[in-house]
Design a protein around this motif. Structure first.
Motif, PDB file in Angstrom:
ATOM      1  N   GLY A 121       6.650  91.302 123.239  1.00 60.71           N
ATOM      2  CA  GLY A 121       7.121  92.447 122.458  1.00 60.71           C
ATOM      3  C   GLY A 121       8.615  92.681 122.646  1.00 60.71           C
ATOM      4  O   GLY A 121       9.320  93.042 121.693  1.00 60.71           O
ATOM      5  N   THR A 122       9.094  92.463 123.881  1.00 64.75           N
ATOM      6  CA  THR A 122      10.529  92.648 124.142  1.00 64.75           C
ATOM      7  C   THR A 122      11.342  91.655 123.328  1.00 64.75           C
ATOM      8  O   THR A 122      12.338  92.021 122.700  1.00 64.75           O
ATOM      9  N   ALA A 170      11.035  89.291 136.095  1.00 65.01           N
ATOM     10  CA  ALA A 170      10.736  87.866 135.890  1.00 65.01           C
ATOM     11  C   ALA A 170      11.591  87.212 134.810  1.00 65.01           C
ATOM     12  O   ALA A 170      11.831  86.008 134.851  1.00 65.01           O
ATOM     13  N   VAL A 171      12.042  87.994 133.846  1.00 68.24           N
ATOM     14  CA  VAL A 171      12.793  87.417 132.726  1.00 68.24           C
ATOM     15  C   VAL A 171      14.149  88.101 132.622  1.00 68.24           C
ATOM     16  O   VAL A 171      14.242  89.328 132.704  1.00 68.24           O
ATOM     17  N   HIS A 172      15.190  87.289 132.441  1.00 69.15           N
ATOM     18  CA  HIS A 172      16.516  87.855 132.176  1.00 69.15           C
ATOM     19  C   HIS A 172      16.713  87.899 130.650  1.00 69.15           C
ATOM     20  O   HIS A 172      16.586  86.880 129.971  1.00 69.15           O
ATOM     21  N   TRP A 173      17.012  89.090 130.129  1.00 70.34           N
ATOM     22  CA  TRP A 173      17.157  89.258 128.679  1.00 70.34           C
ATOM     23  C   TRP A 173      18.646  89.379 128.332  1.00 70.34           C
ATOM     24  O   TRP A 173      19.264  90.412 128.612  1.00 70.34           O
ATOM     25  N   PRO A 174      19.241  88.344 127.736  1.00 72.04           N
ATOM     26  CA  PRO A 174      20.658  88.458 127.341  1.00 72.04           C
ATOM     27  C   PRO A 174      20.819  89.478 126.206  1.00 72.04           C
ATOM     28  O   PRO A 174      19.852  89.777 125.489  1.00 72.04           O
ATOM     29  N   ALA A 179      14.443  90.193 117.024  1.00 67.07           N
ATOM     30  CA  ALA A 179      13.990  90.053 115.623  1.00 67.07           C
ATOM     31  C   ALA A 179      13.845  91.415 114.957  1.00 67.07           C
ATOM     32  O   ALA A 179      13.781  91.497 113.730  1.00 67.07           O
ATOM     33  N   GLY A 180      13.756  92.465 115.761  1.00 67.54           N
ATOM     34  CA  GLY A 180      13.601  93.814 115.204  1.00 67.54           C
ATOM     35  C   GLY A 180      12.238  94.062 114.594  1.00 67.54           C
ATOM     36  O   GLY A 180      12.034  95.055 113.898  1.00 67.54           O
ATOM     37  N   THR A 181      11.282  93.185 114.873  1.00 64.37           N
ATOM     38  CA  THR A 181       9.943  93.381 114.294  1.00 64.37           C
ATOM     39  C   THR A 181       8.890  92.569 115.044  1.00 64.37           C
ATOM     40  O   THR A 181       9.205  91.539 115.653  1.00 64.37           O
ATOM     41  N   VAL A 182       7.671  93.082 115.008  1.00 66.34           N
ATOM     42  CA  VAL A 182       6.489  92.295 115.390  1.00 66.34           C
ATOM     43  C   VAL A 182       5.702  92.117 114.091  1.00 66.34           C
ATOM     44  O   VAL A 182       5.382  93.111 113.432  1.00 66.34           O
ATOM     45  N   PHE A 183       5.425  90.888 113.693  1.00 63.50           N
ATOM     46  CA  PHE A 183       4.673  90.693 112.450  1.00 63.50           C
ATOM     47  C   PHE A 183       3.268  91.287 112.602  1.00 63.50           C
ATOM     48  O   PHE A 183       2.603  91.033 113.610  1.00 63.50           O
ATOM     49  N   PRO A 184       2.824  92.050 111.599  1.00 65.40           N
ATOM     50  CA  PRO A 184       1.472  92.639 111.710  1.00 65.40           C
ATOM     51  C   PRO A 184       0.387  91.573 111.563  1.00 65.40           C
ATOM     52  O   PRO A 184       0.629  90.515 110.964  1.00 65.40           O
TER      53      PRO A 184
END
Lengths: 288, 87
Positions: A117-118, A25-29, A124-129
């Motif tokens: 998450g992707t 569904a999503v194209h990730w550049p 960003a290299g992170t998910v804020f807790p």
């Protein structure tokens, strides 16, 4: 209780028609390219502040990137709680008619979290807790736990969907940010229709048997929860990423200051969702 | 920074932000989560108060109920994190 079985069946059919592969569904550049907006500037927590006036458009765009990461992180943590709570309610005796649709809800929310998450991990290299504590309660009134759970999910979905619609429409934003918001909204509108009907049914079923004091407190808790969702949009971790000093002081100043128009609109949307379900404006000093 | 001063400031914040108006006694050893002086919906605001007042960052590994049981355990957390970050 009149459970929204017919609505659940209608939404189930719609979900089957709209079924998709989240990987396709999503194209990730590989990368996002040059500076761009990821949130509408008017929605940003520092819009209109002295920081905003003293900084460049490129820095505003950088802030929009980190606030988008915060928004997606909020979504991930919200959907984790949703999936966990829905999973424990599958085939629950109190919700006999809607379990098949609950399976679909879990599937669709999981797909959304994969996208969020992707984006966070890849760019960003992170998910804020989360900045919260989950505290168990053992003093629920009859029916209150289900009502509080589904009403909070409804508020959360109202908030994110209102933002999804606005962000998907904003032509200034990076195409990937718009696409993620567009796809999320496509499913959320069904989830909100379901949640709105279920919460109204639960409220009608249980609130009549509660003491007036309990009714006030439950309603107050839900309005307070709506306020905390808005607070989550202001995260010191975002300011740390921007290299801004005294992040907690700044966050407190933003929260204590004049509410932004976008926040007032979001609060009104959440308030209307509660009122539509029959839940009155309650004591702002709820119990939970 | 004196521990007693930190406890006093935390108690003052809890007292002014609590929705409990039943005249219950609040001290450094009062179980503030158990007795609902502080609710889960107030935790984010409490974190901002602590981070701002004591110039520290509370990471996700500190967000455990046992650290927020009483004003005394919250003061312990503040002093521990502050000592670690300020050497």
């Amino acid at each position: 209780m009149k459970l929204p079985e017919s609505l659940a069946n209608t939404l189930l059919m719609q979900s089957q028609t709209a079924f998709y592969d989240p990987h396709e569904a999503v194209h990730w550049p590989d990368d996002l390219g040059g500076p761009s907006w990821y949130m509408s500037p008017e929605m940003l927590s520092l819009h209109g502040t002295s920081w905003w006036k003293e900084t460049t458009e490129q820095e505003h765009m950088q802030l929009s990137f980190w606030e988008f990461v915060n928004f997606l992180s909020m979504n991930i943590h919200g959907e984790k709680l949703l999936i966990e709570g829905i999973a424990t309610r599958l085939y629950a005796p109190s919700l006999p008619a809607v379990s098949h649709y609950l399976h679909v809800l879990i599937d669709e929310e999981n797909k959304h979290s994969m996208w969020f998450g992707t984006f966070c991990s890849r760019y960003a290299g992170t998910v804020f807790p989360p900045r919260s504590l989950s505290l168990p309660r053992n003093d629920w009134k009859e029916g209150e736990e289900d009502l509080q759970f589904f009403a909070r999910i409804l508020l959360f979905e109202e908030l994110v969907d209102t933002m999804n619609v606005a962000l998907a429409r904003d032509e200034r934003l990076h195409p990937l940010a718009r696409e993620i918001n567009r796809l999320h909204h496509r499913d959320e509108s069904r989830h909100i229709a379901f949640g709105q009907t279920l919460v109204a049914a639960l409220w009608q079923e249980h609130s009549l048997s509660w003491q007036p004091d309990t009714v006030r407190k439950v309603a107050g808790d839900l309005h307070l929860f709506a306020a905390t969702l808005l607070q989550d949009l202001v995260n010191p971790a975002v300011y740390r990423k921007m290299g801004i000093p005294q992040t907690a002081r700044l966050a407190r100043a933003v929260l204590d200051g004049q509410p932004r128009t976008s926040c007032i609109q979001l609060e009104q949307r959440m308030r209307r969702a509660l009122v539509r379900a029959g839940i009155p404006d309650g004591d702002p000093n709820g119990t939970e | 920074m004196e521990r007693s001063e930190v406890e006093k400031e935390i108690l003052s914040w809890i007292s002014s932000h609590s929705s409990r108006h039943d005249g219950g006694h609040l001290s450094a050893s009062t179980p503030v989560l158990l007795e609902r002086w502080v609710t889960s919906l107030q935790i984010a605001e409490l974190l901002l108060f602590l981070e701002d007042t004591y110039d520290l960052e509370l990471t996700v590994d500190t967000l455990k109920p046992e650290n927020f049981q009483t004003a005394a355990t919250i003061a312990d957390l503040v002093l521990r994190v502050r000592d670690a970050s300020h050497g």
